[in-house]
Design an enzyme around this catalytic site. Structure first.
Site, mmCIF file in Angstrom:
data_model
loop_
_atom_site.group_PDB
_atom_site.id
_atom_site.type_symbol
_atom_site.label_atom_id
_atom_site.label_comp_id
_atom_site.label_asym_id
_atom_site.label_seq_id
_atom_site.Cartn_x
_atom_site.Cartn_y
_atom_site.Cartn_z
ATOM 1 N N GLU A 42 5.715 33.711 -3.679
ATOM 2 C CA GLU A 42 5.483 34.872 -2.808
ATOM 3 C C GLU A 42 4.424 34.560 -1.758
ATOM 4 O OE1 GLU A 42 4.186 38.389 -4.901
ATOM 5 O OE2 GLU A 42 4.162 39.614 -3.101
ATOM 6 N N LYS A 86 9.969 35.360 -2.672
ATOM 7 C CA LYS A 86 9.599 36.774 -2.474
ATOM 8 C C LYS A 86 8.816 36.893 -1.174
ATOM 9 C CE LYS A 86 7.127 40.617 -4.677
ATOM 10 N NZ LYS A 86 6.851 41.299 -5.933
HETATM 11 C C1 5MM Z 1 2.563 45.269 -8.156
HETATM 12 O O1 5MM Z 1 1.535 44.670 -7.393
HETATM 13 C C2 5MM Z 1 1.436 43.256 -7.507
HETATM 14 C C3 5MM Z 1 0.124 42.839 -8.054
HETATM 15 O O2 5MM Z 1 -0.921 43.079 -7.171
HETATM 16 P P1 5MM Z 1 -2.460 42.740 -7.562
HETATM 17 O O3 5MM Z 1 -2.520 41.344 -8.088
HETATM 18 O O4 5MM Z 1 -3.161 42.914 -6.260
HETATM 19 O O5 5MM Z 1 -2.893 43.733 -8.570
HETATM 20 C C4 5MM Z 1 1.781 42.618 -6.149
HETATM 21 O O6 5MM Z 1 1.641 41.238 -6.152
HETATM 22 C C5 5MM Z 1 3.203 42.971 -5.864
HETATM 23 O O7 5MM Z 1 4.055 42.359 -6.813
HETATM 24 C C6 5MM Z 1 3.673 42.529 -4.494
HETATM 25 O O8 5MM Z 1 2.683 42.696 -3.516
HETATM 26 C C7 5MM Z 1 4.852 43.405 -4.108
HETATM 27 O O9 5MM Z 1 4.473 44.747 -4.244
HETATM 28 P P2 5MM Z 1 4.740 45.745 -3.058
HETATM 29 O O10 5MM Z 1 4.011 47.005 -3.442
HETATM 30 O O11 5MM Z 1 4.192 45.086 -1.814
HETATM 31 O O12 5MM Z 1 6.249 45.885 -3.016
#
Ligand code: 5MM
Length: 340
Positions: A177, A219
């Site tokens: 990602e 991703k």
């Molecule tokens: C669910 O959030 C994931 C973990 O975030 P932190 O490590 O900051 O707590 C994050 O990596 C998430 O999987 C991705 O950003 C995709 O989430 P979104 O909300 O952008 O679809």
């Protein structure tokens, strides 16, 4: 490494209209989410919330994999079934976030690099025992006046590739990602340039590290206007620019691409995915791995109250179903008002 098996897991996560539920919020992030609904972030509340979204009836028709945080993969349903077993029994691949977060990149103000490589081989072996068959590592790229630097892109791509190689060695599918953040007033054109540079660095490092493209899931962010931009690109422009970038950088060997939502509303994220899938044929599965865009309506419906548990599950089910339709290119915005 059994590449055939890695490839079939990647397709189980992203093929057949299915996508990924990103529920791997770290403790500080889930606390932020719970603060918005006045709910205390206790271990039991986190467990109950994750149980609500994971066990929503019928969601397994649309969700091919769930990303968990370390705490969650060690938790179980109220009946005592470990979450990872519950998922596998219902055909959803259990996954685990293995990075330890983005930290300031020394010497490069405003830029970050993701950490978590130390001890990763041993941690992956333990997660495999706990049932995980895929993992996730998120790199964060900020857009600013003079950033990102090429050094930052390479440092993050290098870490992503080292992580991916270790995952494949452990027979775990890596989700890679490289997230270019929406934060800022930049144009969609600037986002496209930076996304192109990030993908270029990533695939260069994946090749150098001998990572098998058939056994991973990408991703990426969508190519989109900055969240504070005045002139916002239309949904069709977002879909076209994103596909242009992906087609130029992502080899056809990659089985699945699953977008992050990155701060888009739930409806925007679904509409964009639907438009792109209508612009096919595409060489890879084009799917979703949304966190906020799948969970925000469910979190809001639940609000930490047991009496709203069913409403929270219905909200999750609705978003999962609509995103699956978008994956098939069959989503229409008018479906938003239809019953879940
Ligand atoms: C669910 O959030 C994931 C973990 O975030 P932190 O490590 O900051 O707590 C994050 O990596 C998430 O999987 C991705 O950003 C995709 O989430 P979104 O909300 O952008 O679809």
């Amino acid at each position: 490494m059994n590449l055939k098996e890695l490839n079939s897991v990647a397709l189980a996560m992203t093929g057949n209209g299915k996508g990924i539920l990103a529920a791997d919020e770290s403790s500080p992030t889930i606390k932020k989410r719970f603060d918005t609904i006045d709910t205390e972030s206790t271990e039991e509340n986190r467990r109950r919330y994750r149980e609500m979204i994971i066990t929503a009836a019928g969601a397994e028709d649309y969700i091919g994999g769930v990303i968990m945080f370390d705490e969650t993969i060690r938790q179980a349903t109220s009946d005592g079934v470990p979450f990872a077993k519950y998922m596998s029994d219902r055909g959803m691949v259990p996954g685990i976030k293995v990075d330890t977060g983005a930290k300031p990149l020394a010497g490069f103000p405003g830029e970050v690099v993701t950490e978590g490589l130390d001890g990763l081989r041993d941690r992956l072996a333990e997660y495999y025992e706990l049932g995980a068959r895929f993992a996730k590592w998120r790199a964060v790229i900020n857009i600013g006046d003079d950033i990102p630097s090429d050094f930052c892109l390479q440092a993050n791509a290098h870490a992503l590739a080292r992580y991916a190689a270790l995952c494949q060695e452990a027979q775990i599918v890596p989700i890679v990602e490289p997230e270019v953040l929406m934060d800022g007033a930049h144009s969609i054109g600037r986002c496209e340039d930076v996304t192109n540079a990030a993908l270029d660095a990533l695939f260069g490092q994946l090749a150098a590290h001998r990572v098998a493209l058939e056994g991973l899931v990408l991703k990426p962010n969508m190519v989109i206007s900055g969240s504070d931009a005045q002139d916002r690109a239309s949904p069709t422009e977002v879909a076209e620019a994103t596909l242009r970038s992906l087609k130029a950088h992502v080899p056809a060997e990659v089985p699945g691409i699953a977008f992050l939502s990155g701060g888009q509303t739930a409806e925007e994220a679904t509409e964009h995915l639907g438009l792109m899938n209508q612009m096919g044929p595409l060489p890879w599965e084009l799917s979703f791995s949304y966190g906020r865009a799948l969970q925000a309506p469910a979190l809001d419906a639940w609000r930490g109250k047991e009496e709203n548990y069913g409403a929270g599950q219905a909200a999750l089910y609705k978003r999962a179903k609509l995103n699956s339709l978008a994956h098939f290119g069959k989503y229409e915005t008018s479906m938003e008002s239809e019953a879940a």
